[in-house]
Design a protein around this motif. Sequence first.
Motif, PDB file in Angstrom:
ATOM      1  N   ALA A   1     -68.241 -88.756  59.385  1.00 34.26           N
ATOM      2  CA  ALA A   1     -69.568 -88.770  59.975  1.00 34.26           C
ATOM      3  C   ALA A   1     -70.616 -88.746  58.878  1.00 34.26           C
ATOM      4  O   ALA A   1     -70.415 -88.164  57.813  1.00 34.26           O
ATOM      5  N   SER A   2     -71.771 -89.359  59.164  1.00 40.72           N
ATOM      6  CA  SER A   2     -72.805 -89.487  58.136  1.00 40.72           C
ATOM      7  C   SER A   2     -73.383 -88.137  57.724  1.00 40.72           C
ATOM      8  O   SER A   2     -73.957 -88.013  56.648  1.00 40.72           O
ATOM      9  N   ASP A   3     -73.241 -87.098  58.609  1.00 42.47           N
ATOM     10  CA  ASP A   3     -73.798 -85.803  58.268  1.00 42.47           C
ATOM     11  C   ASP A   3     -72.737 -84.808  57.801  1.00 42.47           C
ATOM     12  O   ASP A   3     -73.018 -83.622  57.622  1.00 42.47           O
ATOM     13  N   ALA A   4     -71.496 -85.299  57.582  1.00 43.16           N
ATOM     14  CA  ALA A   4     -70.418 -84.396  57.178  1.00 43.16           C
ATOM     15  C   ALA A   4     -70.635 -83.923  55.746  1.00 43.16           C
ATOM     16  O   ALA A   4     -70.916 -84.726  54.852  1.00 43.16           O
ATOM     17  N   LEU A   5     -70.477 -82.612  55.538  1.00 43.44           N
ATOM     18  CA  LEU A   5     -70.601 -82.058  54.195  1.00 43.44           C
ATOM     19  C   LEU A   5     -69.241 -82.087  53.508  1.00 43.44           C
ATOM     20  O   LEU A   5     -68.206 -81.893  54.148  1.00 43.44           O
ATOM     21  N   PRO A   6     -69.209 -82.319  52.219  1.00 44.30           N
ATOM     22  CA  PRO A   6     -67.920 -82.354  51.507  1.00 44.30           C
ATOM     23  C   PRO A   6     -67.311 -80.963  51.420  1.00 44.30           C
ATOM     24  O   PRO A   6     -68.016 -79.959  51.420  1.00 44.30           O
ATOM     25  N   ASP A   7     -66.004 -80.911  51.373  1.00 34.98           N
ATOM     26  CA  ASP A   7     -65.285 -79.649  51.222  1.00 34.98           C
ATOM     27  C   ASP A   7     -64.758 -79.562  49.790  1.00 34.98           C
ATOM     28  O   ASP A   7     -63.773 -80.199  49.442  1.00 34.98           O
ATOM     29  N   PHE A   8     -65.443 -78.772  48.966  1.00 36.70           N
ATOM     30  CA  PHE A   8     -65.087 -78.663  47.551  1.00 36.70           C
ATOM     31  C   PHE A   8     -64.373 -77.349  47.244  1.00 36.70           C
ATOM     32  O   PHE A   8     -64.313 -76.935  46.091  1.00 36.70           O
ATOM     33  N   LYS A   9     -63.821 -76.680  48.279  1.00 33.30           N
ATOM     34  CA  LYS A   9     -63.151 -75.405  48.048  1.00 33.30           C
ATOM     35  C   LYS A   9     -61.985 -75.553  47.079  1.00 33.30           C
ATOM     36  O   LYS A   9     -61.708 -74.671  46.267  1.00 33.30           O
ATOM     37  N   GLN A  10     -61.277 -76.673  47.164  1.00 33.75           N
ATOM     38  CA  GLN A  10     -60.144 -76.923  46.278  1.00 33.75           C
ATOM     39  C   GLN A  10     -60.541 -77.740  45.044  1.00 33.75           C
ATOM     40  O   GLN A  10     -59.690 -78.106  44.238  1.00 33.75           O
ATOM     41  N   GLY A  11     -61.821 -78.060  44.928  1.00 33.28           N
ATOM     42  CA  GLY A  11     -62.294 -78.849  43.796  1.00 33.28           C
ATOM     43  C   GLY A  11     -62.987 -80.117  44.265  1.00 33.28           C
ATOM     44  O   GLY A  11     -62.856 -80.538  45.421  1.00 33.28           O
ATOM     45  N   VAL A  12     -63.741 -80.728  43.358  1.00 31.69           N
ATOM     46  CA  VAL A  12     -64.436 -81.984  43.658  1.00 31.69           C
ATOM     47  C   VAL A  12     -63.413 -83.110  43.543  1.00 31.69           C
ATOM     48  O   VAL A  12     -62.894 -83.378  42.455  1.00 31.69           O
ATOM     49  N   PRO A  13     -63.093 -83.801  44.650  1.00 22.90           N
ATOM     50  CA  PRO A  13     -61.985 -84.766  44.636  1.00 22.90           C
ATOM     51  C   PRO A  13     -62.372 -86.126  44.053  1.00 22.90           C
ATOM     52  O   PRO A  13     -63.321 -86.763  44.503  1.00 22.90           O
ATOM     53  N   ILE A  14     -61.631 -86.553  43.057  1.00 25.31           N
ATOM     54  CA  ILE A  14     -61.788 -87.886  42.469  1.00 25.31           C
ATOM     55  C   ILE A  14     -60.443 -88.588  42.593  1.00 25.31           C
ATOM     56  O   ILE A  14     -59.411 -88.052  42.196  1.00 25.31           O
ATOM     57  N   GLY A  15     -60.436 -89.776  43.160  1.00 26.26           N
ATOM     58  CA  GLY A  15     -59.202 -90.531  43.338  1.00 26.26           C
ATOM     59  C   GLY A  15     -58.768 -91.216  42.057  1.00 26.26           C
ATOM     60  O   GLY A  15     -59.592 -91.795  41.340  1.00 26.26           O
TER      61      GLY A  15
END
Length: 389
Positions: free
Chosen positions: A17-31
């Motif tokens: 969703a356009s208003d979804a906040l990222p979940d960085f609890k486990q870290g900032v995800p980079i593919g």
Amino acid sequence: MVVAIAACGQNTAQPIASDALPDFKQGVPIGIAFSQTSNMALLGQESVNGAKIADTYFNGKGGVDGMLVKLIFQDVGGDEVGAINAFQTLINKEKVVGIVGPSSSQQAFSADPIAERAKVPTIGASNTAKGIPQIGEYIARVSAPISVVAPTAVKAAIKIDPQIRRVAVFYAQNDAFTTSETEIFQAAVKANGLELVTVQKFQTSDTDFQAQASNALNLNPNLMIISGLAADGGNLVRQIRELGYKGLIIGGNGLNTSNIFAVCKALCDRLLIAQAYSPGFPSDINQTFRTLYQNQYKKDPPQFSAQAFTAIQVFVEALQELNRTHKIAQMPLPELRRLLNQQILAGKYNTPLGEIGFTPEGEIVQKSFYVAQIKMESGDRGKFVFLAE
């Protein structure tokens, strides 16, 4: 080291969703989308190694303002389908802020449009064919285009042997990168006043090159140029030498890996390869990277490892800069991706490759290039010896 490994497969997750906040609890995800299997793995594994060194280094320095970086690895295999599946998984399931990869230009032309449509910043770390940054505004690369790098190897060969006049060219016709690279090499041959006596084609899956090698040798060339990948290119080098050719051979970027030593062994000796990276580049970040790599892998870092490290560095430093003004953990993910892409292109970065930046369309701006010649020591042990300019 914070590394998550996920299986490669088709993804059916719904767009965020356009208003979804990222979940960085486990870290900032980079593919991290590199080849770990197939005939591309000889190159892809060096990229994976560089990414792991970056993971250790940047998380050891606090990641992104105290938020760890979470590298999520996906195996792109050796074809376009593998890259497409990996990108879909990283974008829709893992919800990464950006992607480093894929391994080959052939894969990039299929997978990068998926990232472009999803508006996910993507940095190619080993994609050098013509047209990669032009795929879209979210596509950039830290791998210098082969049009800039390849001609330096031809000039180096002429400097070593001023008697070079006749040139035979070989290339894998089923790969987008090698077909792009051979055009650059052939143009460089003509630009230097040399005679192109034959162009021989093969497939990256081939193992027997007797016909192509014999056809070329019958025309008495004194320079040969190969655009292939490590496995096929290494076998071609070996078979050319076994048929008695004593002259210089130039290998393209697909042969630019120490993993080729196990393929052509002692017959890799004297192979020339242009470089976009030197382990001896005199900067603090490069010397730190080199030391970490040597400690982990007991050898100097190769180009593909340095470029993968650099791509992750670009993401980390762009995220740090963006967090100073926007607090990335409090931004909807689509907006974070959009602003991150803008920050990546606007930044300047002091990397193991030297100081780099980007053009507005995502092409790397890099100053320093090199040529190395392989020196085999014993068995499958050898090294790249950088030539003086």
